[in-house]
Design a protein around this motif. Structure first.
Motif, PDB file in Angstrom:
ATOM      1  N   LEU A  30       0.733  -1.371  -0.139  1.00 41.52           N
ATOM      2  CA  LEU A  30       0.054   0.023   0.005  1.00 41.52           C
ATOM      3  C   LEU A  30       0.910   1.209   0.027  1.00 41.52           C
ATOM      4  CD1 LEU A  30      -3.302   0.440   1.941  1.00 41.52           C
ATOM      5  CD2 LEU A  30      -1.726   2.316   2.026  1.00 41.52           C
ATOM      6  N   MET A  73      -9.276  -0.868  -2.944  1.00 39.05           N
ATOM      7  CA  MET A  73      -8.137   0.159  -3.206  1.00 39.05           C
ATOM      8  C   MET A  73      -8.105   0.218  -4.613  1.00 39.05           C
ATOM      9  SD  MET A  73      -6.954   1.316  -0.527  1.00 39.05           S
ATOM     10  CE  MET A  73      -5.348   2.152  -1.018  1.00 39.05           C
ATOM     11  N   TYR A  87      -8.619  -4.803   0.242  1.00 38.34           N
ATOM     12  CA  TYR A  87      -7.577  -5.061  -0.563  1.00 38.34           C
ATOM     13  C   TYR A  87      -7.909  -6.205  -1.528  1.00 38.34           C
ATOM     14  CZ  TYR A  87      -5.238  -2.654   3.321  1.00 38.34           C
ATOM     15  OH  TYR A  87      -5.113  -2.133   4.692  1.00 38.34           O
TER      16      TYR A  87
END
Lengths: 504, 323
Positions: free
Chosen positions: B171, B238, B224
């Motif tokens: 990330l 995301m 995610y």
């Protein structure tokens, strides 16, 4: 939420299988407690691996029942043989043995059993009421507060020690250092592993525990021969349960001693061995007629036995709510929780409330079983005190080997267990206590992790520990408890006392 | 001459028939399932889920052998070096620990090339959660704050080398942001610290935090995963936000390299049959396990790609952690 958990614990514990385990644990406790030389701590350590296959709630309840049962069991040898079955029964000898010599061993057992029952019940009740209140605080305990808890726990190591403070602190420090072995929690770097993969996850706590508590015990049993157990034992012929009139005379003593037991247990580091003397002295002090103590006074037995059973519930309060063991037996219970993947600490009251409340209710039932089994089998248990050490010692070693292997199915752990066993043996030889080492091993992980986390959170500023009120208070307590054992503190008290005296 | 070749053909046919018979008999004895973690952990939960169904399909039984320690490395080293590759010993393989173990420690000497991957079963996607009373209501707000105050936002994860740790590294790499990562000893302590407001956020797993998110004790900002999840339809991925962060922890089964092809194929076929069983799907849903079936080569490729990605990420950040 709390009510739900309490009810869930109750419904869980009254399942026949769980009741059976609790009864079994209590019986084993009675048996182990009645044998001089075998301690409850050792029995819990050895039996721990047997609970792997069980549901954590059932397994831990069984071990706690064993702890409770052993507290009464200890009085059997104390009363009959003038040898405490467990250190916590030492004060029971004072009046228990004389009473048995006068021809009333049954009455002595009856008083012991009744007082143990009431003491145990009161402590379970206190645990059930206080623990949820403390449990509400669980989320307030982040890394910063846990660090303070670990520091406080470590300063308490000093008070665990019987005998030399220096040796006790040394033992605690070695425990802390051993806790550093394994993968660093913040960087993932293996430390002090010598490239050995089996040490990557650290020293398995339960393995160290089994070694330290059981192997020295076994060697000791072989060394001392069986001289002590060869004496003649007279069968018990008199009535066991006290009459209502006798009971009414004792109830105040029992209630007071239970209170003393709970509080002594609550203080981390002090256990049944301290509480029984404390309660015995108080019973003597409060008695209107002070004659007859040491010659078979019922109050003497009642005070010591109510107190040592009340310790169990008290000792479990810091164990369950903070993860600080209240006594060496509860330190082993923490090992039991860790084996089941439950990290000791504030989350025991929230995330693992099912296990915790089953355990608390289990204590109530352990008391009831202790009373019933005690009534039925005390007469038979006296023969246990005659079993030859040559039989017991190898049995302990076998169980220790099986137990340490079963944890990770690893032979490496068996070798490690023997290393700790031999270490423990020599520690006993030089009067270095092993319990602080175990506490050091437990708290070392907590200390290491929480210190790193806190400093990451504050980006290196140590002030973070004083900004949280909980942590500031705990650290102040720790400072106080550390100062208290230094000569400086004695000096302050002395000058303070002088001032007061001069003013008068 | 003719007779001779006829005999030869017959012998060959017989050999073929006998050998195929004996191969078709796989499995003819119980299969050992080697576990790198303690009973009650995540890999045990997976074994408990699949074994009853595979036992029916394969008509054999499973014997679990637990060899916990060194985040699974003890069991996986044994699988790589010290296990007969006859198809009767397999292991639950968890990512990313399966790779990060040897990526991060040179003392750990097994490699995924020493395994025959059979199938991935479940993937628990990563999720970013914040306390219920947090001032951040969306991932954009959190990221905007982190951009203005680099290194200030504290994010908990389950430990260095674990899935949540690597999720955060991915990330950070994809968003270019800098968070203050706080390691905890497992998923539980990490979300609890977030719930108690001790840290700003926790990068965790959906299957673990879902009950708290549903109760309203934690706010979910982003997942995610590739697509939005049925269980959390309002939480964006995301990817939707424009960052290629797809991460989480996966659990599947693998055996040692060089297992008989028939054994591998039988096991793969059994997993595929199990995956179609509505009862199995219900059992997985009941345990909040997100099915993600990848078999054979697909699983192999998945593991290889992961190994490369994690190796590369660790290479970049290594010096910050170990020196």
């Amino acid at each position: 939420m709390i009510m739900d958990n309490i009810l869930f614990g109750l419904t869980n514990v009254i399942q026949p299988f769980n009741l059976l385990l609790i009864a079994l644990g209590t019986s084993i406790g009675l048996f182990v407690g009645s044998m001089p030389g075998l301690s409850a701590t050792m029995a819990i350590a050895i039996l721990l691996p047997l609970t792997f296959g069980l549901d954590p709630a059932s397994g831990i309840s069984m071990l706690a029942s064993l702890y409770m049962g052993a507290m009464y069991g200890g009085s059997i040898a104390a009363i009959l043989l003038k040898t405490p079955g467990t250190p916590a029964a030492a004060a029971t000898i004072m009046d228990g043995y004389p009473m048995a010599q006068k021809g009333y061993p049954g009455k002595a057992f009856g008083i012991s059993l009744t007082s143990s029952f009431i003491g145990g019940m009161i402590s379970a009740l206190v645990l059930l009421t206080i623990a949820p209140l403390l449990g509400k605080l669980a989320l307030e305990f982040g890394p910063v507060e846990l660090f303070a808890v670990a520091v406080l726990g470590m300063t308490i190591i000093g008070s665990l020690v019987r005998g030399s403070t220096v040796l006790g602190l040394l033992s605690g420090s070695i425990g802390l250092l051993l806790a550093l072995i394994g993968m660093d929690p913040t960087t993932g770097t293996p430390r002090f592993t010598f490239g050995n993969m089996y040490l990557f996850s650290g020293i398995p706590f339960v393995v160290a525990l089994i070694g330290l508590f059981s192997i020295p015990q076994a060697i000791h049993l072989i060394e001392q021969k069986s001289a002590m157990n060869s004496g003649e034992i007279n069968p018990i012929e008199d009535k066991m349960l006290p009459t209502f009139k006798e009971f009414k005379k004792l109830i105040v003593t029992i209630l007071r001693s239970s209170g003393i037991g709970v509080i002594t247990g609550l203080i981390p580091g002090t256990g049944g061995d301290t509480a029984c003397w404390f309660a015995y002295n108080e019973a003597k002090r409060w008695a209107k007629d002070k004659t007859g103590f040491g010659q078979g006074r019922p109050e003497g037995i009642a005070s010591a036995e109510a107190a040592n059973n009340a310790v169990v519930g008290g000792a479990l309060i810091p164990t369950l709510t903070l993860g600080i063991p209240g006594s060496s037996s509860t330190a082993v219970l923490i090992g039991g929780l860790m084996v089941h993947g439950i990290l000791p600490g504030p989350t025991l009251m929230t995330e693992h409330a099912d296990v915790t409340y089953t355990l608390i209710w289990g204590l109530f039932f352990a008391n009831i079983f202790m009373f019933i089994i005690g009534l039925m089998f005390t007469r038979a248990t006296i023969y246990v005190t005659k079993i030859d050490n040559k039989v017991i010692a190898p049995l302990i070693v076998v169980l220790a080997v099986v137990g340490s292997f079963a944890i990770n199915n690893s032979f490496f752990d068996v070798i490690l267990m023997f290393i700790f066993g031999i270490l423990g043996y020599f520690m006993n030889k030089i009067d270095m206590p092993t319990a602080p080492m175990v506490i050091g091993l437990i708290l070392g992980h907590m200390f290491d992790t929480s210190l790193n986390q806190s400093l990451l959170m504050s980006r290196g500023s140590w002030m973070i520990f004083l900004r949280s009120p909980i942590s500031a208070i705990l650290l102040a307590l720790a400072l106080f408890s550390a100062l208290q054992s230094t000569p400086l503190f004695g000096l302050i008290i002395k000058t303070f006392r002088k001032k007061v005296l001069n003013n008068n | 001459m003719l007779k001779k070749s006829r005999i030869l053909v017959m012998v060959l046919i017989m050999v073929f028939v006998i050998s195929s018979l004996s191969l078709a008999a796989y499995p003819e004895k119980p299969i050992k399932m080697l576990m790198g973690f303690s009973p009650g952990g995540g890999s045990d939960a997976l074994a408990q889920l699949i074994e009853p169904f595979l036992q029916d399909i394969l008509d054999t039984s499973f014997v679990n052998e637990y060899k916990p320690g060194a985040t699974g490395a003890i069991a996986w080293t044994q699988l790589a070096y010290d296990t007969p590759n006859d198809g009767y010993t397999i292991s639950v393989t968890n990512t990313p620990m399966l790779m990060t173990n040897y990526i991060m420690n040179e003392e750990i000497v097994y490699h995924i090339d020493m395994f025959d991957p059979i199938a991935n079963i479940v993937t628990d996607p990563g999720i970013m959660v914040v306390p219920a009373d947090s001032s951040f209501d969306t991932m954009e707000e959190l990221m905007a704050y982190a951009e203005e105050n680099p290194g200030e936002v504290t994010v908990g994860h389950s430990g260095v080398g674990g899935d949540d740790f690597f999720s955060m590294l991915i990330l950070e790499r994809e968003t270019g942001l800098d968070f203050q990562l706080i390691p905890f000893t497992g998923d539980g302590p990490s979300w609890q610290a977030a719930m108690g407001g001790k840290i700003d956020a926790s990068s965790n797993n959906v299957g673990i935090t879902y009950p708290q998110v549903k109760e309203g004790n934690l706010k979910a900002l982003a997942v995610y995963s590739e697509k939005r999840l049925d269980a959390l339809p309002d939480v964006p991925t995301m990817k939707e936000l424009g960052y290629n962060v797809v991460a989480g922890s996966s659990r599947g089964i693998s055996g040692p390299k060089g297992m008989p092809e028939e054994a591998v194929n039988t096991l793969i076929a059994a997993v595929e049959e199990m995956a179609k069983d509505p009862e199995f799907q219900k059992a997985a849903a009941d345990r909040a396990m997100n099915l993600d079936i990848k078999t054979g080569d697909e699983y192999w490729e998945y593991l290889q790609t992961q190994s490369e990605i994690y190796g590369e990420i660790w290479e970049n950040v290594k010096d910050q952690y170990q020196n």
